[in-house]
Each structure stands twice: as C-alpha cells, then as structure tokens.
Design a protein around this motif. Structure first.
Motif, PDB file in Angstrom:
ATOM      1  N   ALA A  23       0.802  -1.230   0.000  1.00  0.00           N
ATOM      2  CA  ALA A  23       0.000   0.000   0.000  1.00  0.00           C
ATOM      3  C   ALA A  23       0.833   1.278   0.000  1.00  0.00           C
ATOM      4  CB  ALA A  23      -0.973  -0.007   1.178  1.00  0.00           C
ATOM      5  N   PRO A  24       1.878   1.412   0.845  1.00  0.00           N
ATOM      6  CA  PRO A  24       2.631   2.676   0.856  1.00  0.00           C
ATOM      7  C   PRO A  24       3.226   3.039  -0.508  1.00  0.00           C
ATOM      8  CG  PRO A  24       3.156   1.371   2.794  1.00  0.00           C
ATOM      9  CD  PRO A  24       2.354   0.491   1.898  1.00  0.00           C
ATOM     10  N   VAL A  25       3.778   2.049  -1.200  1.00  0.00           N
ATOM     11  CA  VAL A  25       4.375   2.317  -2.515  1.00  0.00           C
ATOM     12  C   VAL A  25       3.297   2.669  -3.533  1.00  0.00           C
ATOM     13  CG1 VAL A  25       5.707   1.345  -4.427  1.00  0.00           C
ATOM     14  CG2 VAL A  25       6.339   0.814  -2.066  1.00  0.00           C
ATOM     15  N   LEU A  26       2.237   1.878  -3.560  1.00  0.00           N
ATOM     16  CA  LEU A  26       1.178   2.098  -4.542  1.00  0.00           C
ATOM     17  C   LEU A  26       0.464   3.429  -4.307  1.00  0.00           C
ATOM     18  CD1 LEU A  26      -0.303  -1.515  -4.711  1.00  0.00           C
ATOM     19  CD2 LEU A  26       1.220  -0.412  -6.344  1.00  0.00           C
ATOM     20  N   ARG A  27       0.206   3.759  -3.036  1.00  0.00           N
ATOM     21  CA  ARG A  27      -0.455   5.034  -2.735  1.00  0.00           C
ATOM     22  C   ARG A  27       0.421   6.222  -3.145  1.00  0.00           C
ATOM     23  NH1 ARG A  27      -5.590   3.771  -2.498  1.00  0.00           N
ATOM     24  NH2 ARG A  27      -6.206   2.496  -0.714  1.00  0.00           N
ATOM     25  N   ALA A  28       1.735   6.056  -3.011  1.00  0.00           N
ATOM     26  CA  ALA A  28       2.646   7.145  -3.366  1.00  0.00           C
ATOM     27  C   ALA A  28       2.567   7.484  -4.849  1.00  0.00           C
ATOM     28  CB  ALA A  28       4.079   6.774  -2.979  1.00  0.00           C
ATOM     29  N   PHE A  29       2.325   6.466  -5.682  1.00  0.00           N
ATOM     30  CA  PHE A  29       2.287   6.690  -7.127  1.00  0.00           C
ATOM     31  C   PHE A  29       0.877   6.822  -7.686  1.00  0.00           C
ATOM     32  CE2 PHE A  29       6.610   5.220  -6.639  1.00  0.00           C
ATOM     33  CZ  PHE A  29       7.293   5.983  -7.578  1.00  0.00           C
ATOM     34  N   GLU A  30      -0.131   6.712  -6.824  1.00  0.00           N
ATOM     35  CA  GLU A  30      -1.513   6.802  -7.303  1.00  0.00           C
ATOM     36  C   GLU A  30      -1.831   8.113  -8.022  1.00  0.00           C
ATOM     37  OE1 GLU A  30      -6.108   6.468  -5.589  1.00  0.00           O
ATOM     38  OE2 GLU A  30      -4.412   5.991  -4.281  1.00  0.00           O
ATOM     39  N   PRO A  31      -1.470   9.285  -7.465  1.00  0.00           N
ATOM     40  CA  PRO A  31      -1.796  10.541  -8.174  1.00  0.00           C
ATOM     41  C   PRO A  31      -1.134  10.627  -9.549  1.00  0.00           C
ATOM     42  CG  PRO A  31      -1.172  10.978  -5.890  1.00  0.00           C
ATOM     43  CD  PRO A  31      -0.822   9.551  -6.157  1.00  0.00           C
ATOM     44  N   LEU A  32       0.104  10.169  -9.639  1.00  0.00           N
ATOM     45  CA  LEU A  32       0.831  10.240 -10.901  1.00  0.00           C
ATOM     46  C   LEU A  32       0.236   9.299 -11.941  1.00  0.00           C
ATOM     47  CD1 LEU A  32       3.293  11.634 -12.157  1.00  0.00           C
ATOM     48  CD2 LEU A  32       4.691   9.738 -11.348  1.00  0.00           C
ATOM     49  N   LEU A  33      -0.035   8.062 -11.541  1.00  0.00           N
ATOM     50  CA  LEU A  33      -0.595   7.083 -12.465  1.00  0.00           C
ATOM     51  C   LEU A  33      -1.998   7.485 -12.923  1.00  0.00           C
ATOM     52  CD1 LEU A  33       0.568   3.872 -10.584  1.00  0.00           C
ATOM     53  CD2 LEU A  33       1.394   4.639 -12.815  1.00  0.00           C
TER      54      LEU A  33
END
Length: 317
Positions: A23-33
């Motif tokens: 979750a921490p990694v995926l949430r970090a890139f959610e806005p960009l993706l």
C-alpha cells in the motif's frame, strides 16, 4: 463482447486488498498514475488538432522488424508535451528526489521558445526510441542531472506516446500492427521498447453468432512506454527470441494467492516478464499498475538472479 476494464484506482484498490504490505508504494504513485491515465484522451485530441499521428503500419517494414516510430521525428509536438508537463510536473516535483530540480525542470519542459520546441521534439524522439545517449546530451545542455531527466522525461512523454497509440488502435479493435500477423518480435511494434508485462486473454464469444467462441489463453505483450499491445508466441522469449520446449518457465505463488499472476522467464538468457492470466480474473486490470503491483515477484526473481525484461524503478534490486 464488452470487456470490463479497471481504471488505475480500481486496480490499485484490488492489489492493496490482496497485498496490504504494498500500500505505501502504490499510494505514493496513485496521483501520478491516475493523472497519466486521464491525460491520454485530451492529448490525443491535441495531437489530432496539430496533425500529428503515428506513421502508417506497412507490412513490409513490420516483417523486417521495424517499429512504427523507428527513425521518427516529432515536429510540432512542443505544445502537446507542455500540456502533459503542466499536469504531471507539479506531481513529480513533490517527490523528494525531484524537488531540488523543480526550477530547472520547469524551464526545460515549459519553454515556449523556438529552442524549447526543438528540445521537446528531440526529447520525445529520445524517449520513443530509448536513446539514452540523446537523453544524456539533453541533460548536459540543460544542466540537469541525467538520472532525474531520464525519470521525469519517461513519465511526461509517455502519455503523449500513449495518445498516439490510442489514436491508431481503438479499444477492442485489432491494431494496425496486428493485422496479418506480420509482427513477430518481442519488442514493441510502435516504439521498439521491450514489454513491461504480458497477459493471456479471456475466452471470447461472438455475440452475433453463439456458435463461434475462442477459448482464450493467447499471449499478448504490453508496452509500458507507449501503451501498445501485441500478440506473441507463448513458447518464445521476447528478449532473445529463443523458443521451443523447455525455453520458457513459470514462477508463481502457490495456492490461491497468485490471482493469475506469474513471471515467465527464459532458461536461455534468464530474463523475465510479469504475466497475468486473465482467465483467472473477473476484470481486466490496468496493466501498468499491475506491473508495479507484482513487485513481490520481482523480489523473488532477483534472488534467483533473473533480470527484468524491461528495467523499471521498482524492479531493480
């Protein structure tokens, strides 16, 4: 038959529900993706207005293994690239590694001068062809850290290339480069990059004829640079082109926790590609998010001294 495709957010939520540790990694890139996904259609309209499109798919060139953008230039792409940068650069500049370079990156990507237009064309061509030397020269001329420019350029140029691909290949229709099955390469028929992920397709039923159906399981590859998809032989390695019995092996989780996810790896060159069997899933995931969400298998591959087919920031250990 209509295909239920997940958005970036839907695929992220599904992966996090299965693997909360990511979750921490995926949430970090959610806005960009998410921003990249939402840019494709507006950029496609801007490209059409500027008269920019993919070169025509010519069977003879494809048979020779020449991707559509091989040797291509991108005159007039500057305003479209600035449109992408206007959305994505503020998100990128929130990252600790990018923040110190905000001023230089803004000047580089947002210049409206003739020189800035030429720079945008050269940058797009370099990303589209994977020309690291050209990117290095651009970084040196702009006084930018080459690694920072390489990372940000890939993020900002990708939606432009994906918009070109989307113009040429409508969802659910056969792409021009797949017609006639003349493309036999493991690298992308549009930009020439190696795939970031593959998938085995779902069974297909012809709604107009209930007696016509396909059992699914054909292999396809997906380009994380331009978003193109293409069919490929299941027993062949996309990297070294070796094929036959015993060439390709599978690496996957045991039990029911795999959700159709695995690594297809080559016993000859020891490269691997993440792959998902869509026959084991209800929906078609966002493939770029899923590639990131399979990093737990990338870690296993690294311990086995396998190398990723397409190196990315999440699979280089």
């Amino acid at each position: 038959m209509a295909v239920s495709r997940q958005s970036v957010v839907q695929t992220l939520e599904e992966i996090i529900a299965w693997r909360p540790v990511l979750a921490p990694v995926l949430r970090a890139f959610e806005p960009l993706l998410t921003a990249q996904e939402e840019l494709v259609q507006p950029l496609a309209a801007s490209l059409a207005q500027a008269g920019i499109a993919l070169p025509q798919a010519r069977p003879q060139r494809l048979e020779q293994g020449l991707s559509l953008l091989a040797g291509a230039s991108f005159p007039g792409v500057g305003p479209v690239l600035r449109e992408s940068a206007a959305t994505l650069l503020p998100i990128l500049c929130r990252m600790d590694a990018v923040t110190p370079h905000k001023k230089a990156l803004t000047e580089f990507f947002c210049s409206e001068t003739p020189a800035g237009g030429e720079q945008a064309e050269a940058l797009t061509a370099a990303v589209a062809s994977g020309d690291r030397e050209a990117l290095l020269r651009l970084a040196e001329s702009a006084g930018l850290d080459p690694m920072v420019l390489h990372f940000t350029a890939g993020i900002i140029v990708a939606p432009v290339l994906r918009a070109l691909t989307a113009q040429a290949a409508a969802d659910g229709e056969e792409a021009p480069w797949e017609q006639g099955d003349v493309w036999r390469q493991g690298y992308c028929p549009v930009c020439g990059a190696l795939p970031t992920i593959g998938w085995l397709d779902k069974p297909v039923v012809d709604e107009k004829n209930a007696f016509l159906a396909g059992g699914g399981g054909k292999k396809h590859l997906h380009c994380g640079v331009c978003g193109a998809n293409w069919k490929f032989r299941r027993g062949a390695c996309p990297a070294c082109a070796e094929e036959g019995s015993g060439v390709m092996e599978l690496l996957r989780e045991s039990g029911n926790s795999a959700h159709g996810e695995r690594l297809d790896w080559c016993t000859k060159c020891r490269s691997y590609c993440p792959t998902v069997d869509l026959r084991e899933r209800e929906f078609v995931p966002n493939l770029d998010v899923l590639a990131l969400g399979m990093m737990h298998l990338d870690m296993v591959a690294a311990r086995k001294k396998l190398k990723p087919l397409m190196p990315s920031f999440w699979n280089m250990f």
